[in-house]
Design an enzyme around this catalytic site. Structure first.
Site, short mmCIF file in Angstrom:
data_model
loop_
_atom_site.label_atom_id
_atom_site.label_comp_id
_atom_site.label_asym_id
_atom_site.label_seq_id
_atom_site.Cartn_x
_atom_site.Cartn_y
_atom_site.Cartn_z
N ASP A 78 0.98 -1.34 -0.20
CA ASP A 78 0.54 -0.20 -0.01
C ASP A 78 1.03 0.84 -0.04
OD1 ASP A 78 -2.74 1.04 0.25
OD2 ASP A 78 -1.70 2.31 1.76
N TYR A 80 2.83 9.83 -0.46
CA TYR A 80 3.73 9.11 -0.19
C TYR A 80 5.23 9.25 -1.01
CZ TYR A 80 0.50 6.66 2.18
OH TYR A 80 -1.38 5.96 2.78
N LYS A 137 -2.71 5.65 -4.00
CA LYS A 137 -4.00 7.08 -3.76
C LYS A 137 -3.19 8.61 -5.00
CE LYS A 137 -3.61 5.25 0.52
NZ LYS A 137 -1.79 4.46 0.79
N HIS A 148 -7.38 9.25 -1.94
CA HIS A 148 -6.71 9.78 -0.75
C HIS A 148 -7.40 10.61 -0.31
CE1 HIS A 148 -2.34 9.26 0.98
NE2 HIS A 148 -3.49 9.22 1.99
N1 LIG Z 1 -5.20 6.84 3.98
C1 LIG Z 1 -4.22 7.30 4.83
O1 LIG Z 1 -4.95 8.13 4.77
C2 LIG Z 1 -3.80 6.83 5.49
C3 LIG Z 1 -3.53 6.96 6.55
C4 LIG Z 1 -2.30 6.22 7.14
C5 LIG Z 1 -2.22 5.32 6.98
N2 LIG Z 1 -2.25 4.45 6.34
C6 LIG Z 1 -1.67 3.24 5.42
O2 LIG Z 1 -1.84 2.26 6.45
C7 LIG Z 1 -0.24 1.93 6.48
C8 LIG Z 1 0.02 1.36 8.14
O3 LIG Z 1 -0.28 2.53 9.28
P1 LIG Z 1 0.87 2.78 9.94
O4 LIG Z 1 2.00 2.69 9.42
O5 LIG Z 1 0.63 4.66 9.74
O6 LIG Z 1 0.71 2.35 11.32
P2 LIG Z 1 0.94 1.12 11.59
O7 LIG Z 1 1.12 -0.52 10.84
O8 LIG Z 1 -0.64 0.95 12.92
O9 LIG Z 1 1.89 1.28 12.52
C9 LIG Z 1 3.24 1.36 12.26
C10 LIG Z 1 4.55 1.26 13.72
O10 LIG Z 1 4.61 0.54 14.22
C11 LIG Z 1 5.46 -0.10 14.43
N3 LIG Z 1 5.53 -1.29 14.40
C12 LIG Z 1 5.30 -2.80 12.82
N4 LIG Z 1 5.04 -3.74 13.00
C13 LIG Z 1 5.68 -4.06 14.64
C14 LIG Z 1 5.32 -5.01 15.79
N5 LIG Z 1 5.24 -6.19 15.05
N6 LIG Z 1 6.19 -4.67 17.21
C15 LIG Z 1 6.21 -3.17 17.24
N7 LIG Z 1 6.06 -2.58 16.78
C16 LIG Z 1 6.18 -2.22 15.04
C17 LIG Z 1 6.67 0.12 13.23
O11 LIG Z 1 8.11 0.27 13.46
P3 LIG Z 1 8.43 0.08 12.66
O12 LIG Z 1 9.04 -0.22 11.03
O13 LIG Z 1 10.02 0.15 13.41
O14 LIG Z 1 8.18 -1.34 12.92
C18 LIG Z 1 6.01 1.66 13.07
O15 LIG Z 1 6.12 2.67 14.23
C19 LIG Z 1 0.62 3.00 6.20
O16 LIG Z 1 2.05 2.74 6.31
C20 LIG Z 1 -0.32 3.38 4.81
O17 LIG Z 1 0.45 2.15 4.39
C21 LIG Z 1 -3.14 5.43 4.91
#
Ligand SMILES: NC(=O)c1ccc[n+]([C@@H]2O[C@H](COP(=O)([O-])OP(=O)(O)OC[C@H]3O[C@@H](n4cnc5c(N)ncnc54)[C@H](OP(=O)(O)O)[C@@H]3O)[C@@H](O)[C@H]2O)c1
Length: 284
Positions: free
Chosen positions: A46, A51, A76, A109
């Protein structure tokens, strides 16, 4: 147990689990994280124009040697690209950045500017074969119903903040008539320690020999959410995918459901989001 797929309202099958690359810098960090994930069996990435790392996603997909049709790529469009007539050029640029013939899932988006005009062009892009599935992201106001009712192709997915503290039960009812599926962003609360360390996850983790994060991710899978946790840490990338060999009981699912406090981590009002948007135009 194998990873699971969800059949969308347009008949396409999306891998229910993938990796997000929000805030991962373009170049080596994105390329390495995506390659690590693909080597482990991830088949869904994704990204977004905003990004600014689509080129590295495309490069990793090519370098992996995995047939393109086995990998699901979501990206997006940013509101600066919306508008009937403008979208086609934006999609062609995306295809070039991703170095691919087609996009599996293309999302609007944000719910601002000419999203209705944009949607009409996205429908044309599906007809032309440049895009397989189309959906929306962050549409939670009445603009959600406005778009769904105007659409000839109903959104395949709605990508929104969703995790055990904000499970989006009401939103799921609103999109059910259109057959739209929820994609969860912030699936582990953007790494929030309070969420991850909830005692119920520790307890269930002990029972199943899994980490707290694996329990949260398994909960999403059994709730029917599509997820793509972000990580650049090879251990986390490996662990996050290792959730297809156990199943939570219905009682255990309920013990997680009670955490739904209606609490978001991302709290900007619509007006604030619109103002914020005006300051950013992603580079080509
Ligand atoms: N459409 C939108 O507006 C929107 C907004 C936000 C996000 N998104 C999408 O959703 C995806 C996920 O959201 P997000 O990246 O913001 O948050 P998330 O996936 O909920 O959390 C990511 C965080 O958690 C840590 N993490 C990952 N696996 C872990 C584990 N097994 N144990 C402990 N910590 C862990 C990561 O650090 P490390 O890298 O150190 O593992 C990072 O700091 C995004 O990458 C994006 O593709 C979309």
């Amino acid at each position: 147990m194998k990873q699971t797929y969800i059949t969308l309202n347009d008949g396409n099958k999306i891998p229910q689990f993938g990796m997000g690359v929000y805030m991962v810098p373009d170049g080596e960090p994105t390329k390495k994280a995506v390659l690590d994930a693909l080597k482990l069996g991830y088949r869904h990435i994704d990204t977004a124009h905003a990004y600014q790392n689509e080129r590295s996603v495309g490069a990793a997909v090519k370098e992996s040697g995995i047939p393109r049709e086995e990998i699901w790529i979501t990206t997006k469009l940013w509101p600066s690209e919306y508008g009937e007539g403008k979208i086609m050029a934006a999609i062609d640029k995306m295809l070039a950045r991703l170095d691919t013939e087609y996009i599996d899932l293309l999302l609007l988006h944000q719910q601002f500017r000419d999203y209705l005009g944009a949607w009409k062009d996205m429908e044309k892009a599906v007809a032309e074969g440049k895009v397989k599935s189309i959906g929306i992201s962050n549409f939670e106001s009445e603009r959600l119903e406005e778009l769904c009712q105007a659409a000839n192709i109903k959104p395949a997915v709605l990508q929104v903040e969703c995790h055990p503290y904000y499970a989006q039960e009401k939103l799921k009812e609103r999109i059910a008539p259109y057959g739209t599926m929820i994609e969860s962003w912030y699936p582990i609360g953007h790494g929030d320690k309070n969420l991850i360390n909830e005692p119920v996850f520790t307890e269930l983790g002990k029972k199943y020999g899994k980490t707290n994060v694996q329990i949260i991710l398994r909960w999403h899978i059994q709730e029917g959410n599509i997820i793509f946790p972000k990580s650049t840490n090879p251990e986390h990338i490996r662990d996050n995918f290792d959730i297809f060999d156990f199943e939570l009981t219905e009682e255990e699912m309920d013990s997680i459901r009670v955490l739904d406090k209606g609490v978001r981590f991302f709290n900007m009002s619509l007006a604030e989001q619109e103002a914020h948007l005006g300051q950013f135009v992603p580079a080509d």
